[in-house]
Design a protein around this motif. Structure first.
Motif, mmCIF file in Angstrom:
data_model
loop_
_atom_site.group_PDB
_atom_site.id
_atom_site.type_symbol
_atom_site.label_atom_id
_atom_site.label_comp_id
_atom_site.label_asym_id
_atom_site.label_seq_id
_atom_site.Cartn_x
_atom_site.Cartn_y
_atom_site.Cartn_z
ATOM 1 N N LYS A 1 0.833 -1.193 0.000
ATOM 2 C CA LYS A 1 0.000 0.000 0.000
ATOM 3 C C LYS A 1 0.871 1.247 0.000
ATOM 4 N N ALA A 2 0.235 2.376 -0.292
ATOM 5 C CA ALA A 2 0.947 3.651 -0.274
ATOM 6 C C ALA A 2 1.509 3.942 1.106
ATOM 7 N N THR A 3 0.812 3.491 2.156
ATOM 8 C CA THR A 3 1.309 3.699 3.525
ATOM 9 C C THR A 3 2.611 2.946 3.743
ATOM 10 N N ASP A 4 2.744 1.776 3.135
ATOM 11 C CA ASP A 4 3.979 0.995 3.258
ATOM 12 C C ASP A 4 5.145 1.729 2.591
ATOM 13 N N VAL A 5 4.871 2.300 1.398
ATOM 14 C CA VAL A 5 5.911 3.044 0.699
ATOM 15 C C VAL A 5 6.304 4.281 1.497
ATOM 16 N N ALA A 6 5.308 4.974 2.065
ATOM 17 C CA ALA A 6 5.585 6.172 2.858
ATOM 18 C C ALA A 6 6.477 5.854 4.049
ATOM 19 N N GLU A 7 6.176 4.756 4.755
ATOM 20 C CA GLU A 7 6.993 4.358 5.911
ATOM 21 C C GLU A 7 8.395 3.959 5.459
ATOM 22 N N HIS A 8 8.472 3.236 4.360
ATOM 23 C CA HIS A 8 9.756 2.769 3.843
ATOM 24 C C HIS A 8 10.656 3.934 3.446
ATOM 25 N N ALA A 9 10.049 4.972 2.825
ATOM 26 C CA ALA A 9 10.829 6.107 2.333
ATOM 27 C C ALA A 9 10.955 7.221 3.364
ATOM 28 N N GLY A 10 10.183 7.130 4.444
ATOM 29 C CA GLY A 10 10.221 8.168 5.461
ATOM 30 C C GLY A 10 9.587 9.466 5.006
ATOM 31 N N LEU B 1 2.020 11.961 -4.995
ATOM 32 C CA LEU B 1 2.528 12.883 -6.009
ATOM 33 C C LEU B 1 3.566 12.229 -6.903
ATOM 34 N N VAL B 2 4.485 11.490 -6.297
ATOM 35 C CA VAL B 2 5.542 10.835 -7.068
ATOM 36 C C VAL B 2 4.967 9.716 -7.931
ATOM 37 N N ALA B 3 4.117 8.885 -7.343
ATOM 38 C CA ALA B 3 3.578 7.721 -8.055
ATOM 39 C C ALA B 3 2.690 8.116 -9.224
ATOM 40 N N ASN B 4 2.056 9.296 -9.115
ATOM 41 C CA ASN B 4 1.129 9.728 -10.161
ATOM 42 C C ASN B 4 1.728 10.763 -11.096
ATOM 43 N N GLY B 5 3.070 10.931 -11.015
ATOM 44 C CA GLY B 5 3.749 11.818 -11.942
ATOM 45 C C GLY B 5 3.484 13.287 -11.730
ATOM 46 N N LYS B 6 3.159 13.681 -10.515
ATOM 47 C CA LYS B 6 2.859 15.082 -10.222
ATOM 48 C C LYS B 6 3.850 15.689 -9.233
ATOM 49 N N ARG C 1 14.102 8.974 -3.631
ATOM 50 C CA ARG C 1 13.979 8.053 -2.505
ATOM 51 C C ARG C 1 12.633 7.309 -2.556
ATOM 52 N N VAL C 2 11.585 8.031 -2.910
ATOM 53 C CA VAL C 2 10.259 7.398 -3.021
ATOM 54 C C VAL C 2 10.253 6.374 -4.144
ATOM 55 N N ARG C 3 10.849 6.720 -5.285
ATOM 56 C CA ARG C 3 10.882 5.767 -6.414
ATOM 57 C C ARG C 3 11.683 4.523 -6.044
ATOM 58 N N ALA C 4 12.756 4.698 -5.277
ATOM 59 C CA ALA C 4 13.536 3.540 -4.832
ATOM 60 C C ALA C 4 12.702 2.651 -3.922
ATOM 61 N N SER C 5 11.894 3.233 -3.060
ATOM 62 C CA SER C 5 11.029 2.449 -2.170
ATOM 63 C C SER C 5 9.942 1.738 -2.969
ATOM 64 N N ILE C 6 9.401 2.429 -3.965
ATOM 65 C CA ILE C 6 8.389 1.810 -4.833
ATOM 66 C C ILE C 6 8.968 0.573 -5.510
ATOM 67 N N SER D 1 11.182 17.595 -3.808
ATOM 68 C CA SER D 1 12.586 17.732 -4.202
ATOM 69 C C SER D 1 13.043 16.500 -4.973
ATOM 70 N N ALA D 2 14.058 16.692 -5.810
ATOM 71 C CA ALA D 2 14.565 15.593 -6.621
ATOM 72 C C ALA D 2 15.071 14.452 -5.754
ATOM 73 N N ALA D 3 15.735 14.781 -4.645
ATOM 74 C CA ALA D 3 16.274 13.743 -3.763
ATOM 75 C C ALA D 3 15.159 12.939 -3.117
ATOM 76 N N THR D 4 14.112 13.629 -2.658
ATOM 77 C CA THR D 4 12.984 12.928 -2.029
ATOM 78 C C THR D 4 12.248 12.071 -3.043
ATOM 79 N N ALA D 5 12.038 12.613 -4.239
ATOM 80 C CA ALA D 5 11.359 11.849 -5.282
ATOM 81 C C ALA D 5 12.138 10.588 -5.631
#
Length: 344
Positions: A15-24, A32-37, A49-54, A43-47
């Motif tokens: 779930k998105a909550t799992d990705v949020a916890e994983h990426a902090g 926003l990251v998952a839907n291309g917005k 990190r989220v893609r790596a968790s995904i 920030s590029a660094a945060t995005a």
């Protein structure tokens, strides 16, 4: 701790909550990251990190949730007859090349000679656009109320507000008429489609006009059948004696599928192709190259038809491109061994 080590991948659906916890990060940031917005908002660094968790968790965006966020369904319907016809299959393949993984293609098919599927029913599945390759549907008033882009395939006429992709059939039809005239054919059977569509009228009219222009006192014997190999085969079996009495030395069909039936009927009757009768058609599906003998056919590039139609609908969905544009594709004759000199 590396982002990939913060937590083990959860069991079951991620779930998105799992990705949020994983990426902090927050769930909103994941969305926003998952839907291309994310551009300009994350920030590029945060995005990154989220893609790596995904990727680490194997997260897949829920289509229903994404449609609520983006206002889009990421689905386009292709409405067509004869989904098993190689021409339609090639068209769908061309659409898929453009869509890739970002857009799903829904095939809405009428069976046999039934009328077109209902626009409202197709819309209820949630689509962002529609590709229409079927008789009658482009004049349906529901299209104007659909609220999404519509692109018409293989028809040059119709409502001016719709984009369309179609073939310049006259080029290939003229080449076919010149080819048969040069081989000495003077009496030709034209096996048309029973389905009423502008594209079939265009094929017949362009070929017959060009053949009469190239052949003095040309004679064209008219026949019709469904776009069905077995139906065409049965028609030829019944009509062949009459056609031969009228002096026919070649049979031209509106589609490759009908030509397959013609070849089967002539083989069953021990009629040599092209020694006794030549056979040619329109479409040039891949199967045309492997029939016995290989089929001479006017190439209507179906895969390119699908690609161009997909590009038009994507431009309207994603870039608000204006509707009413037209793309005209060239045609050409592919000569194979099913045509030869008219018997003397």
């Amino acid at each position: 701790m590396d982002v990939g080590e913060r937590m083990s991948p959860p069991k079951g659906r991620v779930k998105a909550t799992d990705v949020a916890e994983h990426a902090g990060v927050s769930i909103a940031t994941v969305s926003l990251v998952a839907n291309g917005k994310a551009e300009g908002r994350v920030s590029a660094a945060t995005a990154a990190r989220v893609r790596a968790s995904i990727a680490a968790l194997g997260y897949v965006v829920n289509p229903a949730a994404r449609s609520l966020v983006t206002g889009r369904h990421h689905r386009v319907a292709l409405v067509a007859h004869d989904i098993a016809n190689p021409f339609i299959a090639a068209t769908a393949a061309g659409v898929g090349e453009v869509f890739g993984k970002d857009m799903q293609l829904i095939l809405a098919a009428a069976t046999g000679e039934d009328g077109p599927p209902d626009i409202a029913t197709i819309s209820s599945f949630g689509v962002d656009g529609m590709l229409v390759n079927i008789a009658g549907i482009q004049d349906d008033p529901q299209l104007g109320e659909a609220g999404f882009p519509v692109v018409v395939l293989d028809e040059s006429q119709g409502p001016p507000g719709l984009s369309r992709v179609y073939f310049d059939v006259g080029i290939g039809a003229t080449q076919l008429s010149e080819h048969l005239a040069g081989l000495g054919h003077r009496v030709v059977v034209y096996l048309d489609s029973e389905r009423v569509r502008e594209t079939f009228d265009d094929r017949r009219e362009r070929f017959t006009a060009a053949f009469r222009q190239h052949v003095h006192r040309a004679k064209i014997v008219s026949a019709r059948s469904r776009i069905d190999m077995h139906v065409a085969q049965a028609l030829v079996a019944r009509s062949l004696p009459s056609w031969r009495r009228q002096g026919a030395t070649a049979i031209v069909t509106a589609t490759d599928v009908q030509a397959y039936g013609v070849l089967a009927a002539l083989a069953a009757a021990d009629v040599e192709v092209p020694g006794a009768l030549s056979v040619a058609s329109f479409d040039n599906n891949p199967i045309a190259a492997v029939t016995h003998p290989p089929l001479t056919s006017v190439d209507l590039p179906a895969r390119e038809l699908g690609r161009e139609a997909a590009l038009l609908v994507v431009d309207q969905i994603e870039k608000d491109a204006r509707p009413g544009r037209s793309v005209i594709l060239p045609t050409s004759l592919v000569v194979r061994r099913s045509t030869g000199p008219a018997p003397t």
